[in-house]
Design a protein around this motif. Sequence first.
Motif, PDB file in Angstrom:
ATOM      1  N   VAL A 146      -8.020   8.169  -0.295  1.00 43.00           N
ATOM      2  CA  VAL A 146      -7.113   8.065   0.845  1.00 43.00           C
ATOM      3  C   VAL A 146      -6.398   9.377   1.142  1.00 43.00           C
ATOM      4  N   GLY A 147      -6.588  10.398   0.334  1.00 40.68           N
ATOM      5  CA  GLY A 147      -5.800  11.614   0.505  1.00 40.68           C
ATOM      6  C   GLY A 147      -6.417  12.591   1.482  1.00 40.68           C
ATOM      7  N   PRO A 148      -5.667  13.610   1.848  1.00 47.25           N
ATOM      8  CA  PRO A 148      -4.238  13.753   1.515  1.00 47.25           C
ATOM      9  C   PRO A 148      -3.369  12.911   2.445  1.00 47.25           C
ATOM     10  N   ALA A 149      -2.221  12.489   1.934  1.00 46.47           N
ATOM     11  CA  ALA A 149      -1.338  11.599   2.680  1.00 46.47           C
ATOM     12  C   ALA A 149       0.007  12.268   2.915  1.00 46.47           C
ATOM     13  N   GLU A 150       0.679  11.793   3.945  1.00 45.85           N
ATOM     14  CA  GLU A 150       1.995  12.310   4.290  1.00 45.85           C
ATOM     15  C   GLU A 150       3.099  11.339   3.905  1.00 45.85           C
ATOM     16  N   ARG A 151       2.856  10.046   4.086  1.00 49.56           N
ATOM     17  CA  ARG A 151       3.826   9.031   3.685  1.00 49.56           C
ATOM     18  C   ARG A 151       3.106   7.706   3.506  1.00 49.56           C
ATOM     19  N   ALA A 152       3.787   6.781   2.844  1.00 51.30           N
ATOM     20  CA  ALA A 152       3.195   5.474   2.562  1.00 51.30           C
ATOM     21  C   ALA A 152       4.298   4.430   2.518  1.00 51.30           C
ATOM     22  N   GLN A 153       3.950   3.218   2.939  1.00 47.54           N
ATOM     23  CA  GLN A 153       4.867   2.083   2.910  1.00 47.54           C
ATOM     24  C   GLN A 153       4.106   0.842   2.469  1.00 47.54           C
ATOM     25  N   LEU A 154       4.836  -0.089   1.852  1.00 47.53           N
ATOM     26  CA  LEU A 154       4.225  -1.348   1.474  1.00 47.53           C
ATOM     27  C   LEU A 154       3.783  -2.121   2.711  1.00 47.53           C
ATOM     28  N   LEU A 155       2.621  -2.762   2.610  1.00 50.27           N
ATOM     29  CA  LEU A 155       2.161  -3.645   3.665  1.00 50.27           C
ATOM     30  C   LEU A 155       3.069  -4.862   3.765  1.00 50.27           C
ATOM     31  N   PRO A 156       3.118  -5.515   4.934  1.00 54.34           N
ATOM     32  CA  PRO A 156       3.857  -6.776   5.016  1.00 54.34           C
ATOM     33  C   PRO A 156       3.353  -7.755   3.956  1.00 54.34           C
ATOM     34  N   GLY A 157       4.248  -8.311   3.188  1.00 53.14           N
ATOM     35  CA  GLY A 157       3.855  -9.170   2.084  1.00 53.14           C
ATOM     36  C   GLY A 157       3.766  -8.442   0.771  1.00 53.14           C
ATOM     37  N   GLY A 158       3.721  -7.104   0.802  1.00 47.17           N
ATOM     38  CA  GLY A 158       3.765  -6.327  -0.435  1.00 47.17           C
ATOM     39  C   GLY A 158       2.456  -6.172  -1.163  1.00 47.17           C
ATOM     40  N   ASN A 159       1.337  -6.683  -0.623  1.00 44.44           N
ATOM     41  CA  ASN A 159       0.058  -6.594  -1.328  1.00 44.44           C
ATOM     42  C   ASN A 159      -0.747  -5.397  -0.832  1.00 44.44           C
ATOM     43  N   GLY A 160      -0.240  -4.199  -1.096  1.00 46.02           N
ATOM     44  CA  GLY A 160      -0.953  -2.992  -0.697  1.00 46.02           C
ATOM     45  C   GLY A 160      -0.059  -2.043   0.066  1.00 46.02           C
ATOM     46  N   TRP A 161      -0.707  -1.026   0.659  1.00 44.01           N
ATOM     47  CA  TRP A 161       0.025   0.066   1.279  1.00 44.01           C
ATOM     48  C   TRP A 161      -0.521   0.413   2.653  1.00 44.01           C
ATOM     49  N   LEU A 162       0.371   0.832   3.519  1.00 46.03           N
ATOM     50  CA  LEU A 162       0.004   1.551   4.729  1.00 46.03           C
ATOM     51  C   LEU A 162       0.193   3.028   4.423  1.00 46.03           C
ATOM     52  N   VAL A 163      -0.836   3.828   4.625  1.00 47.79           N
ATOM     53  CA  VAL A 163      -0.795   5.242   4.268  1.00 47.79           C
ATOM     54  C   VAL A 163      -1.105   6.079   5.504  1.00 47.79           C
ATOM     55  N   VAL A 164      -0.206   6.996   5.832  1.00 50.05           N
ATOM     56  CA  VAL A 164      -0.392   7.900   6.965  1.00 50.05           C
ATOM     57  C   VAL A 164      -0.899   9.233   6.439  1.00 50.05           C
ATOM     58  N   GLY A 165      -2.037   9.684   6.971  1.00 51.27           N
ATOM     59  CA  GLY A 165      -2.625  10.937   6.517  1.00 51.27           C
ATOM     60  C   GLY A 165      -1.914  12.149   7.096  1.00 51.27           C
ATOM     61  N   THR A 166      -2.120  13.278   6.451  1.00 52.25           N
ATOM     62  CA  THR A 166      -1.560  14.530   6.957  1.00 52.25           C
ATOM     63  C   THR A 166      -2.331  14.966   8.198  1.00 52.25           C
ATOM     64  N   PRO A 167      -1.714  15.769   9.056  1.00 50.98           N
ATOM     65  CA  PRO A 167      -2.421  16.214  10.265  1.00 50.98           C
ATOM     66  C   PRO A 167      -3.576  17.137   9.929  1.00 50.98           C
ATOM     67  N   THR A 168      -4.689  16.965  10.628  1.00 52.27           N
ATOM     68  CA  THR A 168      -5.868  17.810  10.474  1.00 52.27           C
ATOM     69  C   THR A 168      -6.329  18.233  11.866  1.00 52.27           C
ATOM     70  N   ALA A 169      -7.372  19.048  11.905  1.00 50.50           N
ATOM     71  CA  ALA A 169      -7.915  19.468  13.191  1.00 50.50           C
ATOM     72  C   ALA A 169      -8.440  18.282  13.992  1.00 50.50           C
ATOM     73  N   ALA A 170      -8.845  17.222  13.298  1.00 48.84           N
ATOM     74  CA  ALA A 170      -9.362  16.028  13.974  1.00 48.84           C
ATOM     75  C   ALA A 170      -8.272  15.005  14.259  1.00 48.84           C
ATOM     76  N   GLY A 171      -7.042  15.277  13.848  1.00 47.24           N
ATOM     77  CA  GLY A 171      -5.959  14.331  14.059  1.00 47.24           C
ATOM     78  C   GLY A 171      -5.520  13.677  12.761  1.00 47.24           C
ATOM     79  N   ARG A 172      -4.750  12.617  12.908  1.00 48.14           N
ATOM     80  CA  ARG A 172      -4.250  11.886  11.747  1.00 48.14           C
ATOM     81  C   ARG A 172      -5.027  10.586  11.564  1.00 48.14           C
ATOM     82  N   SER A 173      -4.909  10.043  10.341  1.00 49.63           N
ATOM     83  CA  SER A 173      -5.536   8.762  10.027  1.00 49.63           C
ATOM     84  C   SER A 173      -4.480   7.815   9.466  1.00 49.63           C
ATOM     85  N   LEU A 174      -4.735   6.531   9.661  1.00 49.63           N
ATOM     86  CA  LEU A 174      -3.893   5.482   9.078  1.00 49.63           C
ATOM     87  C   LEU A 174      -4.792   4.582   8.251  1.00 49.63           C
ATOM     88  N   TRP A 175      -4.401   4.371   7.001  1.00 47.51           N
ATOM     89  CA  TRP A 175      -5.210   3.605   6.058  1.00 47.51           C
ATOM     90  C   TRP A 175      -4.437   2.386   5.575  1.00 47.51           C
TER      91      TRP A 175
END
Length: 420
Positions: A146-175
Motif C-alpha cells: 500500500v505504500g508509500p502513504a501520507e495518512r491513514a484512518q480506521l474504516l467505519p466499523g474499525g475492521n481495516g484502514w483507509l489509506v491515502v497515498g502520497t502524491p505522484t506524477a500520476a496522482g494520488r491513490s486511496l486504498w
Amino acid sequence: MSVFPGESDNLTDGPRRSYQVRPDELEDAVRETLSHQVALARPLGVDPAGQAIRRANRIRRRRTAAGVAVAAVVTVLLSAGMARLGAETGRDGTPIVVIGDPDPSSRPIPTASVPGTDPAPGPSAGLLGSETLVSADGRRLVLHDVGPAERAQLLPGGNGWLVVGTPTAAGRSLWTVQGDGLVQVLLAGAGPIVLAADSGQVAWRDGSDLLVAGVVGNQLIGAARTPVPAGAVPVRFVGDSVLVRPDPAEAGHTLWRPGVGQLTEAVDQESLNFYGRLPDGRLVGQISTVAPGRSCLALLDPTRQLNPVQTGCGPDLSQDGVGAVSADGRWLLVNGRVGEATRALLVDLRRLGPNTSAVPAGPPMTGAIVWSDESHASYLDGSGALVRVDVGQARAGTPASPAAVPGVSAGDQPVLVADF
C-alpha cells in the motif's frame, strides 16, 4: 402311460429341443447385448464437467446475493440521507454508484502484520513497498502493498484502514486494507483527497471537478460532483459539507454541500488554514492580517459564511497548516516560531484574545497529530521520531523530546494513527 394312443405325458420322453446355434445367430446376440450396455447411461465416479457447472452456479448465486445485499445497503443509505450526494449539481450525467466484484477469491491477498511476524513480501510488494503505521503509544503495524502513504484512518466499523497515498506524477491513490490483509484500490490518479473524521465520506479532486462519495464496506457510493476553479482543493469535512480553498495562493475558503448546489466563490477572504472544530461547531483557523507575513488565530462560524467571531494575534504562526485541536476544544498544537527557531506551540484557546500567548511544546510537527485525551498529544517530527506532548509539562516549561520508534529504520517516515 398315456391314456390316448400317440400322446405322451410328463413321464414319457417328448420331442427334444434342438440346441444347435448357428455362428451368425450367436454373433447377432452378442452385438445386441453390447448395444444395450452402451445405450445404458451409468454415473461416473468423478464428473469434472458437472463439478465445474455446480461450482459456477454457486459462484453466480453468491455474487448475485452479495450484489443484491450491497445494492440494498446503497438504496437504504440513499433514501436515509445520502440521496443528497447523488442529486444532480448542475452537471450532466447520473450519480455514480460503484458496486465491485464481491468475490475476492481470484485476487491476491497481501498482509498486514505486527512486529516480529512480518511475512515475506508477495510478488507485488517490490512494486508497491510497505507502509508503517505508528500508534500514539509507539506500537508499529506494517501494511504491505500500500505504500508509500501520507495518512491513514480506521474504516467505519474499525475492521481495516483507509489509506491515502502520497502524491505522484500520476496522482494520488486511496486504498482500503481490511483486517485480514486484503488490499483494494478505491481511487487512482486522483487529485488531493480528504477524509471525513469518521471515514464515512471521502472528497477528491478529479480533473476540473470536485467529487464526494460515501464509504460503505470497500466501495465508494452515491458520488456527487461540482465544477471547481483550476487550483481549488478540498481541505476538510465540516459536517456534511466540504471546506474548499478555491486558490491556494490566496486567502479565502468556501463551503460546498453536495447535492444542494454548485461550488460558490470564496465566502471569506481572510482564512488561510484550519486546524479543527470546537464542540460547538466553530472552526479554529488562521487568518491573514494587514501586516505582511503576519497572521492570527481565529474562531470562525461555518453557519455565518466563515465569519471570524474571536481572534488572537500573539503567536508567530507558521503557514504550513499543520495543527490540531484537542477533543474538548481547550488546546491547540500548531507550528510556529519562537525567536528564530521553528517549534510546535501549545495555545490555550480559552484565552484567545488580544494577549494570546503560546508555549513551546516540542520540535516542529509533520503529518497527523493525535490527541489521546484532553492533556496528551502525539505527533511525528521531520525525522520520523515520535513526540509525546504532556500539556502540564509544556506549560511548566518542559517541551517534549523526540524518541525513535522501535523497528522503524532511520530516514523512514511512518504514518501516525490514533490506534489499531
